[in-house]
Design an enzyme around this catalytic site. Structure first.
Site: not given
Ligand code: NAP
Length: 261
Positions: A143, A157
């Site tokens: 991130s 985080y």
């Molecule tokens: P999200 O929409 O909340 O999706 C998270 C995904 O991870 C879901 O499929 C969830 O499914 C799974 N997950 C969570 N805990 C888990 C575990 N212990 N084991 C296996 N699967 C797990 O999140 P997102 O925003 O797409 O973020 C995804 C990644 O991108 C993260 O690493 C985050 O730090 C990074 N990121 C996001 C943003 C943003 O703006 N969204 C920006 C920078 C970086 P389950 O709950 O069913 O397990």
């Protein structure tokens, strides 16, 4: 135009929704065989079914990245169902907000266990299959928050996302003799299902801080991951790519105000 990755076996952790689902969609649309991974079996299966309905090849497995046995089972599923592992997108992550003074120690542990240790366990589990093929591609979802920027409420985080990059640099050296590259994407603010509920005013504030004047799409991150997974990126390892519409660039409020003119 990148060389085709059709038929390659790609695991995306955390791909039932959000950025991981966008990555899964991009890889599946290019003909890769995608293993969708999340704890919620029904949600993972729904994503795999959507990918198949769109003409892709996909399977789903319920697995928790914090559990070593689950990660081994995930890697076994990819080998059995898709003939090996070519690409791992270590993407699963959580981001519970809590200011430093109020944060429960358990919250800190949960964030580090998922984002940092979970990334390590998923990578470790895939190494035997990649070494057997004598090649592999690993893409970590880090991130901008932590390595470059700060956001009140997200100390744990930010530590986990910066920690991923510390891991990256040494892992790249260790994995190079096996022809395995490892790189990280660093998204800015990406429009996911989770953000949709935060309201128009919040989204406008976020958008106003981005020079390109829009939030990222999940596919924007997927395309960057696809590049790192491509044959053409084979000489790149231990590197990062910021995908944020220029969000980290303004150096002052003046710069942000100038963006509005
Ligand atoms: P999200 O929409 O909340 O999706 C998270 C995904 O991870 C879901 O499929 C969830 O499914 C799974 N997950 C969570 N805990 C888990 C575990 N212990 N084991 C296996 N699967 C797990 O999140 P997102 O925003 O797409 O973020 C995804 C990644 O991108 C993260 O690493 C985050 O730090 C990074 N990121 C996001 C943003 C943003 O703006 N969204 C920006 C920078 C970086 P389950 O709950 O069913 O397990």
């Amino acid at each position: 135009m990148l060389t085709s990755i059709a038929g390659r076996s790609v695991i995306v952790t955390g791909s039932s929704k959000g950025i991981g689902k966008g990555m899964a969609r991009v890889f599946a649309s290019k003909g890769a065989r995608v293993l969708v991974v999340a704890r919620d079996q029904a949600a993972a299966q729904k994503c795999a079914d959507e990918l198949k309905a769109a003409g892709g090849q996909a399977a789903a497995v319920s697995a928790d990245v914090t559990k070593w046995a689950d990660m081994q089972r995930m890697a076994d599923a990819a080998v059995k169902q898709h003939g090996g592992i070519d690409v791992l997108c270590a993407n699963a992550g959580i981001f519970p907000a809590a200011k430093l003074a109020d944060m429960e120690p358990e919250t800190w542990d949960e964030v580090l266990a998922t984002n940092l240790k979970g990334m390590f366990l998923s990578i470790k589990a895939c190494l035997p299959a990649m070494k057997q093929k004598k090649k592999g591609r690993i893409i970590i979802t880090s991130s901008i928050t932590g390595p470059i920027t700060g956001l009140p409420g997200w100390t744990a985080y930010g530590a986990s996302k910066a920690g991923q990059l510390g891991f990256l640099h040494t892992a790249a050296i260790e994995l190079a003799p096996h022809n395995i590259t490892i790189n990280a994407v660093m998204p800015g603010n990406v429009m996911t299902e989770g953000l949709e509920g935060l309201g128009a005013e919040y989204l406008k504030k976020m958008t106003d801080s981005v020079p390109l004047r829009k939030l990222g799409a999940v596919e924007d991150i997927g395309h960057a991951a696809l590049f790192f997974a491509s044959d053409e990126a084979g000489y790149i390892t231990g590197q990062t790519l910021v995908i944020d519409g220029g969000q980290v660039l303004p150096e002052s409020l003046t710069a942000i105000e100038e963006m509005g003119t």
